[in-house]
Write an enzyme that holds these catalytic residues in place. Sequence first.
Site, PDB file in Angstrom:
ATOM      1  CG  ASN A   6      59.363   4.593  35.823  1.00 32.06           C
ATOM      2  OD1 ASN A   6      59.269   3.367  35.871  1.00 32.06           O
ATOM      3  ND2 ASN A   6      58.451   5.364  35.263  1.00 32.06           N
ATOM      4  CE  LYS A   8      59.510   5.744  31.614  1.00 30.05           C
ATOM      5  NZ  LYS A   8      59.031   6.734  30.678  1.00 30.05           N
ATOM      6  CG  HIS A  92      54.525   7.226  34.894  1.00 30.73           C
ATOM      7  ND1 HIS A  92      54.398   7.234  33.527  1.00 30.73           N
ATOM      8  CD2 HIS A  92      55.787   7.647  35.162  1.00 30.73           C
ATOM      9  CE1 HIS A  92      55.551   7.649  33.001  1.00 30.73           C
ATOM     10  NE2 HIS A  92      56.401   7.899  33.967  1.00 30.73           N
ATOM     11  CD  GLU A  94      55.557   5.942  30.193  1.00 32.99           C
ATOM     12  OE1 GLU A  94      55.880   4.968  30.890  1.00 32.99           O
ATOM     13  OE2 GLU A  94      56.385   6.751  29.723  1.00 32.99           O
ATOM     14  CD  GLU A 164      57.502  11.757  35.677  1.00 28.86           C
ATOM     15  OE1 GLU A 164      58.714  11.507  35.699  1.00 28.86           O
ATOM     16  OE2 GLU A 164      56.655  10.924  35.348  1.00 28.86           O
ATOM     17  N   GLY A 170      60.502  10.973  27.859  1.00 34.80           N
ATOM     18  CA  GLY A 170      61.015  10.092  26.814  1.00 34.80           C
ATOM     19  C   GLY A 170      61.194  10.782  25.473  1.00 34.80           C
ATOM     20  CB  SER A 210      64.110  14.365  28.708  1.00 36.98           C
ATOM     21  OG  SER A 210      63.216  13.632  27.878  1.00 36.98           O
TER      22      SER A 210
END
Length: 252
Positions: A6, A8, A92, A94, A164, A170, A210
């Site tokens: 991904n 992003k 996701h 985010e 996730e 991240g 990560s």
Amino acid sequence: MLIAGNWKMNTDLSKARTLAAGVRKAAESAGEVEVLVCPPFISLDAVCQVMRGSAVQVGGQTLYPEDSGAFTGEVSAPMLRSVGCSHVIVGHSERRQLFGETDEDVNTRLLQARLHDLVPILCVGETLQQRKAGNQRTVVEEQLTAALANVDIAEADDLVVAYEPVWAIGTGETASPEQAQAMHAFIRSRLTDRLGQSVGAGVAILYGGSMKPHNADELLSQDDVDGGLIGGASLKASDFGAIINVATGYTA
Ligand code: PEP
């Protein structure tokens, strides 16, 4: 095994082409491992062209749940299909946290992806606060149940779920292999309850948060970890390639 990157909101057009070429090369020895990259919308067409003739698949990072119309700034499933996408990420964290996507939004996007033959990569995962309160299973179960509302079992056979944990995305902090396996096994049990044994058992459950070359082995070796959804480490072809290499050790 599916190893998905991904990207992003990273890479301009030129960097996307370069990274795609690097991934294409790195994936030459992927064998049975499926490789997917999800670049920004603006680079999808170019990346699809770079990947043409290879086994590397390309996906969108999100989609809007209408075919076309007055939805300024949005991208539809038919548009993703028209450039050559096979997959799309939905839900996701985010998108949920920064853009206010609700469980219901995730469900409509997943159904829209299915309608247009895009494989949805459904992301679920708890925040640190929810884990500290011991609520991680409840949260993930609610996300799964809501996202799969009205999904036809016959349509779910190629579904992909990505676990996730939000606290690992991240941050450089990873779920331990035991934490990942426990949650993946739980997700598997919920999927088999909802979709039946044969379809549920066949759903690929990716770990995301990560994952790097140095920790990929301990995560991918877990029984119910069927691959990875990789953010940061997918932006460097050599790191992404190293994770693909680890995954080749776990293909049947
Ligand atoms: C992600 O955003 O899906 C992700 C897993 O990111 P990272 O690998 O950077 O934690």
